[in-house]
Design an enzyme around this catalytic site. Structure first.
Site, PDB file in Angstrom:
ATOM      1  N   THR A 151       0.852  -1.195   0.000  1.00 33.67           N
ATOM      2  CA  THR A 151       0.000   0.000   0.000  1.00 33.67           C
ATOM      3  C   THR A 151       0.880   1.233   0.000  1.00 33.67           C
ATOM      4  OG1 THR A 151      -1.748  -1.073   1.217  1.00 33.67           O
ATOM      5  CG2 THR A 151      -1.593   1.327   1.476  1.00 33.67           C
ATOM      6  N   ARG A 179     -13.738  -7.621  -0.370  1.00 34.70           N
ATOM      7  CA  ARG A 179     -12.813  -7.645   0.779  1.00 34.70           C
ATOM      8  C   ARG A 179     -12.175  -6.250   0.961  1.00 34.70           C
ATOM      9  NH1 ARG A 179      -7.230  -6.244   1.605  1.00 34.70           N
ATOM     10  NH2 ARG A 179      -6.459  -7.408   3.384  1.00 34.70           N
ATOM     11  N   GLY A 181      -9.329  -4.053   3.367  1.00 35.95           N
ATOM     12  CA  GLY A 181      -8.235  -4.179   4.338  1.00 35.95           C
ATOM     13  C   GLY A 181      -8.215  -3.009   5.306  1.00 35.95           C
ATOM     14  N   THR A 202       1.260  -0.530   6.168  1.00 33.05           N
ATOM     15  CA  THR A 202       1.128  -1.392   4.993  1.00 33.05           C
ATOM     16  C   THR A 202       1.389  -2.818   5.456  1.00 33.05           C
ATOM     17  OG1 THR A 202       2.032  -1.943   2.811  1.00 33.05           O
ATOM     18  CG2 THR A 202       3.519  -0.829   4.310  1.00 33.05           C
ATOM     19  N   GLY A 203       0.722  -3.762   4.816  1.00 33.07           N
ATOM     20  CA  GLY A 203       0.888  -5.149   5.239  1.00 33.07           C
ATOM     21  C   GLY A 203      -0.446  -5.856   5.240  1.00 33.07           C
TER      22      GLY A 203
HETATM   23  N1  ASP Z   1      -2.790  -3.227   3.763  1.00 35.66           N
HETATM   24  C1  ASP Z   1      -3.258  -3.641   2.477  1.00 35.66           C
HETATM   25  C2  ASP Z   1      -4.504  -4.469   2.643  1.00 35.66           C
HETATM   26  O1  ASP Z   1      -4.574  -5.273   3.530  1.00 35.66           O
HETATM   27  C3  ASP Z   1      -2.314  -4.434   1.682  1.00 35.66           C
HETATM   28  C4  ASP Z   1      -0.955  -3.927   1.540  1.00 35.66           C
HETATM   29  O2  ASP Z   1      -0.480  -3.044   2.252  1.00 35.66           O
HETATM   30  O3  ASP Z   1      -0.309  -4.458   0.656  1.00 35.66           O
HETATM   31  O4  ASP Z   1      -5.370  -4.350   1.827  1.00 35.66           O
END
Ligand code: ASP
Length: 316
Positions: A151, A179, A181, A202-203
């Site tokens: 992200t 979905r 996040g 992010t994650g």
């Molecule tokens: N945090 C984002 C999500 O769960 C994904 C990401 O950071 O890659 O949608």
């Protein structure tokens, strides 16, 4: 006066440089953060944000984005929005509203259309091919949705002392239709209070949301911790707790900036991020976990070569 910006991932470097220029010219933290994130959203070769983002399991690119003004606490978010070039700009527009400021799915897409945002098919040929390959691979192996994390999240501080935090993502590759996040959720994906500082994440959203980690960092900075202490103390004990309670924890990386322009980062995987400020030329750093602390070092030539080999995107 002091200004500063921090953003997730190496892909945000060009955007960070553009934002830095605006901040140097005394433009607002809001314009700078939007410019930074728009730059990443518009680039077709980044597969986790905006145009060129990887689709959900039905082959549709659904994006999430959030925006928060640290002076007024105004917030706007969109989730599972489709066909919109710059989701974060829609989130910013929604932050002007007192109610109906977080829209999802068709409602979000309709709002963007009615308010003159650029609408386009976000699924590039390259992303479609990756989706088709993945469908084939899933037929042969029992694969779960990709949980890599990319992200774009950013926090900016302008010369008036105002701060803004924002995020934008196409979320997990092969996620289920609908979905959502952490990225559009205030307190989890982002949070900012101009009198303290801001943070973004992010994650794996499902795990970030379990700790409301962006709010947690700002709260700790408000208690007097430095951004680095606040990041370390928000992430590492939480990871241990989550392992204990829940049995697993996905990749999580956090960035923070305080009202004086100091930054902090914590991560449980190798993670690149970008920083710029009054006394800091735009720089890419790499962070990795080291026990309950974070080891941070500049992005070296070796890293750059590795990155370019993986992405085929030159730095400038
Ligand atoms: N945090 C984002 C999500 O769960 C994904 C990401 O950071 O890659 O949608």
């Amino acid at each position: 006066m002091t200004w500063a910006a921090i953003s997730t991932w190496r892909m945000s470097f060009k955007g960070l440089k553009k934002a830095s220029k605006l901040l140097q010219e005394q433009q607002s933290a809001g314009d700078a953060v939007e410019q930074l994130i728009n730059d990443v959203e518009s680039f077709p070769d980044y597969h986790s944000v905006g145009y060129g983002g990887l689709p959900n399991e039905e082959g549709v690119v659904q994006m999430d984005a959030g925006y928060m003004d640290g002076d007024t606490f105004a917030q706007g978010s969109v989730a599972a929005i489709e066909n919109v070039k710059n989701a974060v700009s829609v989130a910013r527009k929604l932050s002007e509203r007192k109610t109906n400021s977080f829209l999802v799915g068709q409602g979000a897409t309709k709002f963007a259309m009615q308010n003159g945002f650029t609408m386009t098919n976000m699924l590039t040929k390259k992303a479609k091919t990756q989706w088709e390959d993945r469908i084939q691979a899933e037929k042969q192996e029992n694969l779960v949705p990709y949980d890599g994390h990319d992200t774009v999240g950013a926090v900016t501080l302008d010369q008036k002392g105002s701060m803004v935090a924002a995020t934008s993502t196409s979320g997990l590759f092969m996620k289920e239709n609908g979905r959502i996040g952490d990225s559009p959720l205030s307190g989890s994906g982002f949070y900012v209070d101009s009198s303290i500082g801001g943070a973004a994440a992010t994650g794996l959203g499902e795990d970030i949301m379990k700790g409301c980690l962006s709010y947690e960092i700002v709260n700790k900075m408000g208690e007097g911790k430095s951004p680095q202490q606040a990041c370390d103390e928000s992430l590492y004990p939480f990871i241990n707790k989550l392992k204990e309670k829940y049995g697993s924890v996905g990749a999580i990386s956090l960035i923070a900036l305080d009202q004086n322009g100091n930054f902090g980062v914590a991560t449980n995987v190798q993670f690149a991020f970008c920083v710029a400020g009054t006394n800091q030329t735009p720089t890419i750093f790499v962070a990795e976990p080291e026990g309950n602390k974070t080891h941070i070092f500049p992005f070296t030539q070796k890293w750059l070569e590795k990155f370019e080999a993986e992405t085929h995107i030159p730095l400038d």
